[in-house]
Design an enzyme around this catalytic site. Structure first.
Site, PDB file in Angstrom:
ATOM      1  N   TYR A 161       0.828  -1.220   0.000  1.00 20.82           N
ATOM      2  CA  TYR A 161       0.000   0.000   0.000  1.00 20.82           C
ATOM      3  C   TYR A 161       0.856   1.261   0.000  1.00 20.82           C
ATOM      4  O   TYR A 161       0.608   2.193   0.755  1.00 20.82           O
ATOM      5  CB  TYR A 161      -0.981   0.006   1.176  1.00 20.82           C
ATOM      6  CG  TYR A 161      -1.756  -1.280   1.358  1.00 20.82           C
ATOM      7  CD1 TYR A 161      -2.299  -1.958   0.259  1.00 20.82           C
ATOM      8  CD2 TYR A 161      -1.943  -1.839   2.616  1.00 20.82           C
ATOM      9  CE1 TYR A 161      -2.996  -3.148   0.419  1.00 20.82           C
ATOM     10  CE2 TYR A 161      -2.658  -3.029   2.786  1.00 20.82           C
ATOM     11  CZ  TYR A 161      -3.171  -3.675   1.677  1.00 20.82           C
ATOM     12  OH  TYR A 161      -3.863  -4.845   1.839  1.00 20.82           O
ATOM     13  N   HIS A 162       1.871   1.270  -0.886  1.00 24.54           N
ATOM     14  CA  HIS A 162       2.763   2.424  -0.996  1.00 24.54           C
ATOM     15  C   HIS A 162       2.783   2.963  -2.431  1.00 24.54           C
ATOM     16  O   HIS A 162       3.846   3.084  -3.037  1.00 24.54           O
ATOM     17  CB  HIS A 162       4.195   2.037  -0.581  1.00 24.54           C
ATOM     18  CG  HIS A 162       4.316   1.553   0.814  1.00 24.54           C
ATOM     19  ND1 HIS A 162       5.390   0.793   1.257  1.00 24.54           N
ATOM     20  CD2 HIS A 162       3.508   1.704   1.899  1.00 24.54           C
ATOM     21  CE1 HIS A 162       5.223   0.505   2.543  1.00 24.54           C
ATOM     22  NE2 HIS A 162       4.088   1.048   2.948  1.00 24.54           N
ATOM     23  N   PRO A 163       1.621   3.307  -3.004  1.00 23.56           N
ATOM     24  CA  PRO A 163       1.628   3.794  -4.388  1.00 23.56           C
ATOM     25  C   PRO A 163       2.217   5.196  -4.483  1.00 23.56           C
ATOM     26  O   PRO A 163       2.005   6.035  -3.609  1.00 23.56           O
ATOM     27  CB  PRO A 163       0.142   3.799  -4.762  1.00 23.56           C
ATOM     28  CG  PRO A 163      -0.568   4.033  -3.466  1.00 23.56           C
ATOM     29  CD  PRO A 163       0.255   3.315  -2.423  1.00 23.56           C
TER      30      PRO A 163
END
Length: 552
Positions: free
Chosen positions: A467-469
């Site tokens: 969840y690190h876009p």
């Protein structure tokens, strides 16, 4: 309605900018589609798996079928709530490695090297290590963002660090200080037992000023007249209206929604906009491209001893933990339970860490839906600098439609070799003497998965987004055709418009992205206000002296 500055997105960077711009006496309107962050699901640190999986707080985005992960569609959460993703994330605080920012600078983001960003990290932090190591000279102690360490009462947290030492890796007293590389205590954005989101740190104090307001609604597009952004078209209560910006419009809507809004406003790849009947205001082919993320796996082990958090995985125990937290803000509910970590290099010749470990004293999925077989523990791990790149594009010209998200994970052959090496190095750590009293057997990938092909199958089936876009509105030189914003966050080709959030990162940083996103908001604020940047730092970060010839 009008203000000097209209910020789209009350997330990590948006809250920081609202605070700094209003502090400077400018009027600010923050547009946020989500609602309140009140209540224990968000404010209780240990409840982190809940808000991320609640449509009330999350945009609910999914990726397209990922071609190199067996066609799986992965969840791609982003916060739709006051505080944005800082209100639904895991509260892990990682600045990133010094060399990450030097790479930004060298790739065209002038003024964003480590010496340039370190003063902003210090300005935003209110750091306390609880007397457990760390160098105050590298940290900030009077900023809005409280950063602390968990109590590390479970012996497994210490076993993990000791196992790393036994395997020959360094131990670091503060991975956010001079030396990221090594094993040590994890840091979290938790203060007095509560999630210390960007909303709690920045937005709520800003809203006490008369010149800062939040307006609820869906931003539909940026209004551009004669090449200049003059406001934001907003839909609320079923009607569209325009909120005018006297000075500038600032996009801080996430790596998914910032490029989506640029494209809906006519800024992006001309051919793609034409497909959706959108008038082109600025042909920028980089908008939505360069999408990056961290892909990770849970390497899980069954525990010989009943000392893991599994003993609390029942309604009675959860109720007791919740009650203790509600009344005292203490106990297991007051930590994200990621309390030990590591950053290591995968091989000789890699200058700085490219693998991260989050250690957790329970074997469970991040979304809290599946607990492994009884007592166990795990690390979340994966390579930090994948070469794979994806894109965010429009599915429709309808502002209420989700964008099309394709990370294109594992599309580069090197990614497979890096991930296999990561799993094998991890197994070696858990094979050390420090874990002998605890490791019963390997749950995932499972001891049978030894060959390259077997590990590739496990990765294909079980790898998940961390969840690190980021990266979809890349910062670079004005003459770089793929750059979307310049080094002062100004959208190239349109006046009065900036983007400041994780979408502008030229390349993903080492570790979790909340800290660099807030730092981006802090630094962008000075550019927006026309202030000289904070004086560059002189600190020299530690790099392994034998990195060219040694892996550890």
């Amino acid at each position: 309605m009008q203000a000097d500055y209209v910020i789209i997105g009350a997330g990590s960077a948006g809250c920081a900018m609202a605070y700094r711009l209003s502090e400077a006496g400018r009027s600010v309107i923050v547009i946020e589609h989500g609602g309140t962050d009140a209540g224990p699901f968000i404010q209780m640190p240990a409840a982190l798996s809940y808000p991320m999986n609640m449509r009330r707080y999350d945009w609910g985005y999914m990726t397209e079928p990922e071609p190199h992960l067996g066609g799986r569609r992965l969840v791609a959460p982003r916060g739709k709530v006051i505080g944005g993703s800082s209100s639904i994330n895991g509260m892990v605080y990682v600045r990133g490695h010094a060399r990450d920012f030097d790479h930004w600078r060298d790739s065209g983001a002038e003024g964003w090297g480590y010496a340039d960003v370190l003063p902003y990290y210090k300005r935003m932090e209110n750091w306390s290590d609880g007397g457990h190591g760390g160098d105050p000279a590298w940290r900030g102690t009077d900023g809005p963002l409280h950063v602390s360490r968990g109590p590390r009462k479970n012996p497994l947290f210490h076993a993990f660090v000791e196992a790393g030492r036994q395997a020959g890796y360094p131990v670091t007293a503060d991975y956010n200080g001079a030396q990221q590389e090594g094993f040590g205590a994890f840091e979290q954005t938790v203060h007095k037992g509560r999630r210390w989101s960007a909303a709690n740190a920045y937005l709520k104090p800003a809203l006490k000023r008369e010149n800062c307001t939040v307006v609820r609604g869906l931003a539909e597009k940026v209004v551009i007249r004669d090449g200049r952004a003059v406001g934001v078209q907003l839909k609320r209560a079923g009607k569209s209206e325009v909120i005018e910006a006297r000075a500038e419009v600032i996009l801080a809507a996430s790596a998914f929604n910032s490029p989506k809004l640029l494209m809906l406003s006519g800024i992006g790849p001309a051919a793609h906009l034409a497909e959706h009947g959108i008038e082109v205001m600025a042909d920028r082919k980089g908008v939505g491209q360069n999408l990056q993320d961290h892909l990770e796996m849970y390497i899980q082990f069954a525990s010989k001893l009943p000392i893991t958090l599994y003993k609390h995985w029942n309604l009675v125990s959860k109720a007791m933990i919740g009650a203790q937290w509600l009344f005292t803000k203490t106990g297991l509910g007051a930590s994200n339970n990621f309390e030990s970590c590591a950053f290591i290099r995968s091989e000789a010749g890699v200058e700085y860490p490219d693998i991260q470990y989050h250690f957790l004293p329970i074997a469970v999925r991040y979304d809290g839906k599946t607990v492994a077989e009884g007592h166990g523990f795990q690390v979340h791990t994966g390579p930090m600098r994948s070469a794979s790149r994806g894109a965010v594009t429009l599915k429709s010209a309808d502002p209420s439609a989700a964008p099309r998200i394709l990370f294109n994970y594992m599309s580069e052959e090197k990614d497979w070799a890096d991930f296999r090496r990561c799993i094998r190095l991890t197994r070696e750590v858990f094979g050390q003497e420090a874990f002998e009293p605890y490791v019963k057997h390997e749950i995932q990938p499972g001891i049978a998965a030894q060959t390259d092909d077997a590990l590739d199958d496990v990765i294909r089936e079980h790898a998940e987004s961390a969840y690190h876009p980021c990266g979809t509105c890349k910062m670079g030189r004005a003459d770089d055709p793929w750059a979307v914003v310049d080094s002062e966050c100004r959208v190239i080709g349109v006046d009065g418009l900036r983007v400041a959030d994780s979408s502008i990162f030229p390349r993903i940083t080492n570790g979790n992205l909340n800290a660099p996103s807030i730092m981006t908001g802090e630094k962008a604020s000075d550019h927006i206000l026309g202030r000289a940047p904070l004086a560059a730092a002189n600190e020299e970060p530690w790099v392994h002296p034998a990195w060219q010839s040694e892996q550890r």
